[in-house]
Scaffold this motif. Sequence first.
Motif, mmCIF file in Angstrom:
data_model
loop_
_atom_site.group_PDB
_atom_site.id
_atom_site.type_symbol
_atom_site.label_atom_id
_atom_site.label_comp_id
_atom_site.label_asym_id
_atom_site.label_seq_id
_atom_site.Cartn_x
_atom_site.Cartn_y
_atom_site.Cartn_z
ATOM 1 N N LEU A 1 0.818 -1.217 0.000
ATOM 2 C CA LEU A 1 0.000 0.000 0.000
ATOM 3 C C LEU A 1 0.848 1.263 0.000
ATOM 4 C CD1 LEU A 1 -2.995 -0.682 2.439
ATOM 5 C CD2 LEU A 1 -2.896 -0.914 -0.049
ATOM 6 N N ARG A 2 2.086 1.165 0.418
ATOM 7 C CA ARG A 2 2.921 2.367 0.439
ATOM 8 C C ARG A 2 3.128 2.918 -0.963
ATOM 9 N NH1 ARG A 2 8.465 -0.033 2.830
ATOM 10 N NH2 ARG A 2 6.899 -0.801 4.311
ATOM 11 N N ASP A 3 2.935 2.073 -2.011
ATOM 12 C CA ASP A 3 3.093 2.519 -3.395
ATOM 13 C C ASP A 3 1.754 2.741 -4.087
ATOM 14 O OD1 ASP A 3 5.921 2.260 -3.236
ATOM 15 O OD2 ASP A 3 5.724 0.099 -3.522
ATOM 16 N N PHE A 4 0.649 2.613 -3.356
ATOM 17 C CA PHE A 4 -0.680 2.722 -3.958
ATOM 18 C C PHE A 4 -1.204 4.141 -3.822
ATOM 19 C CE2 PHE A 4 -5.357 2.353 -3.690
ATOM 20 C CZ PHE A 4 -5.613 1.724 -4.900
ATOM 21 N N ARG A 5 -1.805 4.652 -4.894
ATOM 22 C CA ARG A 5 -2.386 5.987 -4.887
ATOM 23 C C ARG A 5 -3.816 5.935 -5.420
ATOM 24 N NH1 ARG A 5 1.183 6.202 -2.140
ATOM 25 N NH2 ARG A 5 2.938 7.660 -2.003
ATOM 26 N N PRO A 6 -4.741 6.625 -4.726
ATOM 27 C CA PRO A 6 -4.524 7.415 -3.510
ATOM 28 C C PRO A 6 -4.258 6.505 -2.318
ATOM 29 C CG PRO A 6 -6.862 7.233 -3.952
ATOM 30 C CD PRO A 6 -6.173 6.607 -5.127
ATOM 31 N N ALA A 7 -3.585 7.048 -1.311
ATOM 32 C CA ALA A 7 -3.267 6.260 -0.120
ATOM 33 C C ALA A 7 -4.547 5.666 0.456
ATOM 34 C CB ALA A 7 -2.582 7.143 0.917
ATOM 35 N N LEU A 8 -4.535 4.358 0.707
ATOM 36 C CA LEU A 8 -5.751 3.633 1.066
ATOM 37 C C LEU A 8 -6.009 3.627 2.568
ATOM 38 C CD1 LEU A 8 -8.055 1.786 -0.087
ATOM 39 C CD2 LEU A 8 -6.559 -0.156 0.465
ATOM 40 N N SER A 9 -7.192 4.052 2.964
ATOM 41 C CA SER A 9 -7.620 3.891 4.349
ATOM 42 C C SER A 9 -7.819 2.399 4.610
ATOM 43 C CB SER A 9 -8.939 4.633 4.597
ATOM 44 O OG SER A 9 -8.742 6.026 4.517
ATOM 45 N N THR A 10 -7.448 1.960 5.813
ATOM 46 C CA THR A 10 -7.476 0.520 6.083
ATOM 47 C C THR A 10 -7.407 0.278 7.577
ATOM 48 O OG1 THR A 10 -6.416 -1.589 5.469
ATOM 49 C CG2 THR A 10 -4.966 0.276 5.922
ATOM 50 N N VAL A 11 -7.358 -0.984 7.945
ATOM 51 C CA VAL A 11 -7.103 -1.390 9.323
ATOM 52 C C VAL A 11 -5.741 -2.064 9.357
ATOM 53 C CG1 VAL A 11 -7.789 -2.922 11.204
ATOM 54 C CG2 VAL A 11 -9.528 -1.662 9.937
ATOM 55 N N HIS A 12 -4.867 -1.545 10.180
ATOM 56 C CA HIS A 12 -3.519 -2.107 10.264
ATOM 57 C C HIS A 12 -3.509 -3.363 11.123
ATOM 58 C CE1 HIS A 12 0.827 -2.409 10.673
ATOM 59 N NE2 HIS A 12 0.631 -2.575 11.977
#
Length: 378
Positions: A330-341
């Motif tokens: 996800l660090r390379d995904f745009r737009p930055a994705l909201s998620t649960v860590h």
Amino acid sequence: MTRRIGKRFPKKWWKTAIIFLAPVPTLAEKEGPVAASTLSEVARLAGVSLATASRVLNGSSRKPAEDIAERVREAADKLGYVPNAQAQALAKSSSGLIGLIVHDIADPYFSAIARGVQEAARQQNRMVLLASTSGAAQDEKEAVAAFAARRADSIVIAGSRSVRAEDKQGNIELAAELDRYCRNGGHVGVVGHPVVGASTTEGYHVVEVPNEELAAGLAVELAATHGGEFLIVAGPEGLYTSDDRVRGFQRGLADAGRPAAEIIRTGFNRAGGYDAGPALAERIKASEKRLCIFAVNDVMAIGVTAALRTEGVWIPRDATIAGFDDIETLRDFRPALSTVHLPLEDIGRLAAGDPDTAPVTGAVKLRRSTETPVESQV
């Protein structure tokens, strides 16, 4: 499925078979102890579990209290039980191997867990054997059998459990194989939920992941900033991990005073998310209300976003989306994705038996994909 009763003899077996004729026993011998057909008779007579009896009689380094061990030995003597040589070898020795079973090693979720297992194995001076099964219980059973044949010290199973009708027979066979492996001194770590139907308790542990609670927390936070409708893109019904996250998200919406979200079922992977995208794009284009999409894992959210983009629908301009897991890519995904860590590597370490790793927790991460653009704000 065809089941064979009895054993098949090799071709021309009569040329190789050797028959031993035993002398007729005397009356005294007949009245002597009767050999137990299985270890279960010894365990039953001693009033202990199969795993405990195995540890006493097969020479495991993990021994129970002396009074229990003595009770097991007395039961074995009374029944004339002779320990199984293969079980003794597994109990006494270490192969230095950990078997790891995942659904798809190409999925960043599983590769992160595998990295945690590998780190734990390195600390234990062990090596990891890997099997990627696409989530089929029958294939998982074959992997367990293969690892057991190679005398793996322990087995880690990562991937959602399923109670779908098509997995029923596979679950039965997998549970039986795991029970047999644990009875012979093996150790099993399962991520998320117990294997369906498994009855063993000793040598078996589950790494609990609070999927439902974390999904509820995500819903509450999203409801605080999103005034429109919600929709869930979920995996097939009966897949425990997906169902837990759906149930949690719906509970969170209810706690926030919002109506339940509509649910779309698709594959529990990126391709499944992509397949759901075109219909979602049509819905978004036809509605004046902004839609917030919850995909029950990150790779599904990535698939949905890619499909929407090909239909001219952009996140977060036209809709918002959130995932679950916080995979490394996800660090390379745009737009930055909201998620649960989730601490995926820690989950792998825990499943591999690392005693120094803390229990699993998680945290909601709101990012660009669920922000409301200024021009969309009322």
